[in-house]
Design a protein around this motif. Structure first.
Motif, short mmCIF file in Angstrom:
data_model
loop_
_atom_site.label_atom_id
_atom_site.label_comp_id
_atom_site.label_asym_id
_atom_site.label_seq_id
_atom_site.Cartn_x
_atom_site.Cartn_y
_atom_site.Cartn_z
N ALA A 238 0.85 -1.20 0.00
CA ALA A 238 0.00 0.00 0.00
C ALA A 238 0.87 1.24 0.00
CB ALA A 238 -0.91 0.00 1.21
N ASN A 239 0.37 2.29 -0.64
CA ASN A 239 1.10 3.56 -0.68
C ASN A 239 1.05 4.28 0.67
OD1 ASN A 239 1.80 3.23 -3.34
ND2 ASN A 239 0.00 4.33 -4.10
N LYS A 240 -0.08 4.10 1.36
CA LYS A 240 -0.28 4.83 2.61
C LYS A 240 -1.11 3.96 3.55
CE LYS A 240 -2.18 9.25 4.21
NZ LYS A 240 -2.94 10.42 3.82
N ALA A 241 -0.84 4.08 4.84
CA ALA A 241 -1.62 3.35 5.84
C ALA A 241 -1.76 4.23 7.08
CB ALA A 241 -0.95 2.04 6.22
N SER A 242 -2.93 4.15 7.71
CA SER A 242 -3.13 4.88 8.96
C SER A 242 -3.33 3.88 10.08
CB SER A 242 -4.32 5.83 8.84
OG SER A 242 -5.49 5.10 8.56
#
Length: 181
Positions: A156-160
């Motif tokens: 994934a490019n981004k994760a929170s």
């Protein structure tokens, strides 16, 4: 001192802020107050009557016709008040504080299990191996998750990072799942 040492042992394994340290100390305070009030009252009365006895004022008080019960009567009301305060502390505040302290400690240990470093390979999160290139607060960039038991790879490019109901969750953005046969 014992409570301070126990809190420092807990903080050695988890990362907490100054506010959380203050909260842990305040949750430990009812046990200290429960013991300190009783001991302080006993020492104060002992000191008072030993000074009166040492200077022979207590003999003069008794010689003037004051009964021992009349001398002790004001302290009995104070002792009764302290007993009621201690009962409230014992049956209400200590169980509440202990439960809150244990919940707080468990939550922090759960968060500490997931406290992984960016740019390091082979960090575990349950069954998953996790790699993240960078971190900004609770957001991770370029994250890779691999589950060797199920042969699944997630990129994934981004994760929170979210904490919901005591569970830690990753919310992935712009990612792909690969199944390896």
């Amino acid at each position: 001192i014992i409570i301070t040492i126990s809190i420092s042992n807990i903080t050695a394994s988890i990362h907490i802020t100054t506010y959380e340290l203050f909260k842990m100390y305040m949750l430990s305070l009812p046990r200290v107050i429960f013991i300190a009030i009783s001991i302080s009252f006993f020492i104060a009365l002992n000191s008072l009557f030993s000074k009166l006895s040492e200077s022979q004022e207590i003999i003069a008080i008794f010689a003037s016709g004051v009964k021992p019960f009349k001398l002790i009567k004001p302290f009995l009301f104070i002792a009764l008040g302290i007993t009621l305060i201690n009962l409230i502390i014992l049956f209400i505040t200590i169980p509440y504080a202990k439960n809150s302290f244990e919940n707080f400690k468990a939550q922090k240990k759960q968060e500490a299990k997931f406290n992984f470093q960016t740019s390091q390979i082979s960090q575990k999160f349950g069954e998953w191996s996790v790699f993240a290139k960078s971190k900004n607060n609770k957001f991770y960039k370029e994250i890779i998750l691999f589950n060797p038991q199920k042969n699944e790879l997630i990129i994934a490019n981004k994760a929170s990072l979210n904490t919901k109901g005591g569970y830690i969750q990753f919310k992935l953005h712009n990612g792909n799942v690969y199944f390896i046969d």
